[in-house]
Scaffold this motif. Structure first.
Motif, PDB file in Angstrom:
ATOM      1  N   VAL A 165       0.844  -1.342   0.018  1.00  0.00           N
ATOM      2  CA  VAL A 165       0.191   0.127   0.259  1.00  0.00           C
ATOM      3  C   VAL A 165       0.908   1.375   0.186  1.00  0.00           C
ATOM      4  O   VAL A 165       0.807   2.104  -0.746  1.00  0.00           O
ATOM      5  CB  VAL A 165      -0.763   0.179   1.612  1.00  0.00           C
ATOM      6  N   LEU A 166       2.422   1.130   0.609  1.00  0.00           N
ATOM      7  CA  LEU A 166       2.977   2.294   0.870  1.00  0.00           C
ATOM      8  C   LEU A 166       4.207   1.997  -0.040  1.00  0.00           C
ATOM      9  O   LEU A 166       4.586   0.858   1.049  1.00  0.00           O
ATOM     10  CB  LEU A 166       2.998   2.416   2.612  1.00  0.00           C
ATOM     11  N   SER A 167       4.674   2.605  -0.279  1.00  0.00           N
ATOM     12  CA  SER A 167       6.443   2.363  -0.689  1.00  0.00           C
ATOM     13  C   SER A 167       7.238   2.084   0.807  1.00  0.00           C
ATOM     14  O   SER A 167       6.741   3.581   1.039  1.00  0.00           O
ATOM     15  CB  SER A 167       6.791   3.203  -1.748  1.00  0.00           C
ATOM     16  N   ALA A 168       8.455   1.833   0.765  1.00  0.00           N
ATOM     17  CA  ALA A 168       9.517   2.957   1.812  1.00  0.00           C
ATOM     18  C   ALA A 168       9.858   3.681   1.271  1.00  0.00           C
ATOM     19  O   ALA A 168       9.006   4.467   2.232  1.00  0.00           O
ATOM     20  CB  ALA A 168      10.633   1.111   1.275  1.00  0.00           C
ATOM     21  N   TYR A 223      17.760   5.513   3.678  1.00  0.00           N
ATOM     22  CA  TYR A 223      17.275   4.170   3.147  1.00  0.00           C
ATOM     23  C   TYR A 223      16.895   3.183   3.503  1.00  0.00           C
ATOM     24  O   TYR A 223      15.652   2.521   3.862  1.00  0.00           O
ATOM     25  CB  TYR A 223      16.358   5.179   1.312  1.00  0.00           C
ATOM     26  N   PRO A 224      17.882   3.162   3.921  1.00  0.00           N
ATOM     27  CA  PRO A 224      18.337   1.468   4.675  1.00  0.00           C
ATOM     28  C   PRO A 224      17.286   0.973   5.892  1.00  0.00           C
ATOM     29  O   PRO A 224      16.547  -0.208   5.162  1.00  0.00           O
ATOM     30  CB  PRO A 224      19.726   1.210   4.204  1.00  0.00           C
ATOM     31  N   PRO A 225      17.541   1.540   6.229  1.00  0.00           N
ATOM     32  CA  PRO A 225      16.482   1.355   7.567  1.00  0.00           C
ATOM     33  C   PRO A 225      15.087   0.976   7.292  1.00  0.00           C
ATOM     34  O   PRO A 225      14.604  -0.072   8.342  1.00  0.00           O
ATOM     35  CB  PRO A 225      17.332   1.980   8.727  1.00  0.00           C
ATOM     36  N   MET A 268      10.078  -2.093   6.301  1.00  0.00           N
ATOM     37  CA  MET A 268       8.673  -1.851   5.875  1.00  0.00           C
ATOM     38  C   MET A 268       9.027  -3.990   5.191  1.00  0.00           C
ATOM     39  O   MET A 268       8.184  -4.270   4.771  1.00  0.00           O
ATOM     40  CB  MET A 268       8.820  -1.741   4.250  1.00  0.00           C
ATOM     41  N   MET A 269      10.186  -4.753   4.237  1.00  0.00           N
ATOM     42  CA  MET A 269      10.008  -5.692   4.548  1.00  0.00           C
ATOM     43  C   MET A 269       9.789  -7.053   5.756  1.00  0.00           C
ATOM     44  O   MET A 269       9.617  -7.869   5.432  1.00  0.00           O
ATOM     45  CB  MET A 269      11.644  -6.012   3.758  1.00  0.00           C
TER      46      MET A 269
END
Length: 76
Positions: A6-9, A21-23, A28-29
């Motif tokens: 539903v939402l991108s990272a 971004y990585p955390p 999210m994963m």
């Protein structure tokens, strides 16, 4: 395993105001993995409401020749 994104990272990163971004991607994963496992355990029952859902239907050849209406509630 099916992921319902539903939402991108990237969007979550923006909403949380995080610089890296990585955390956020990893979080999210992990959430998607846990939610996927949860779906295998629980099944919906009783009344289920769907809003604006479109489901493909099978039509015989005679029905395919007829003019179809468009948008919500269409035959396709």
């Amino acid at each position: 395993m099916t992921f319902k994104q539903v939402l991108s990272a990237k969007e979550v990163q923006h909403q949380l105001g995080m610089e890296q971004y990585p955390p956020v991607w990893l979080m999210m994963m992990k959430l998607r993995d846990i939610m996927g496992k949860r779906e295998k355990i629980y099944q919906l029952s009783g009344d289920i409401e769907l809003d604006e859902a479109f489901f493909p239907t099978r039509m015989n050849d005679a029905e395919k020749e007829e003019t179809l209406k468009r948008d919500a509630g269409s035959q396709r």
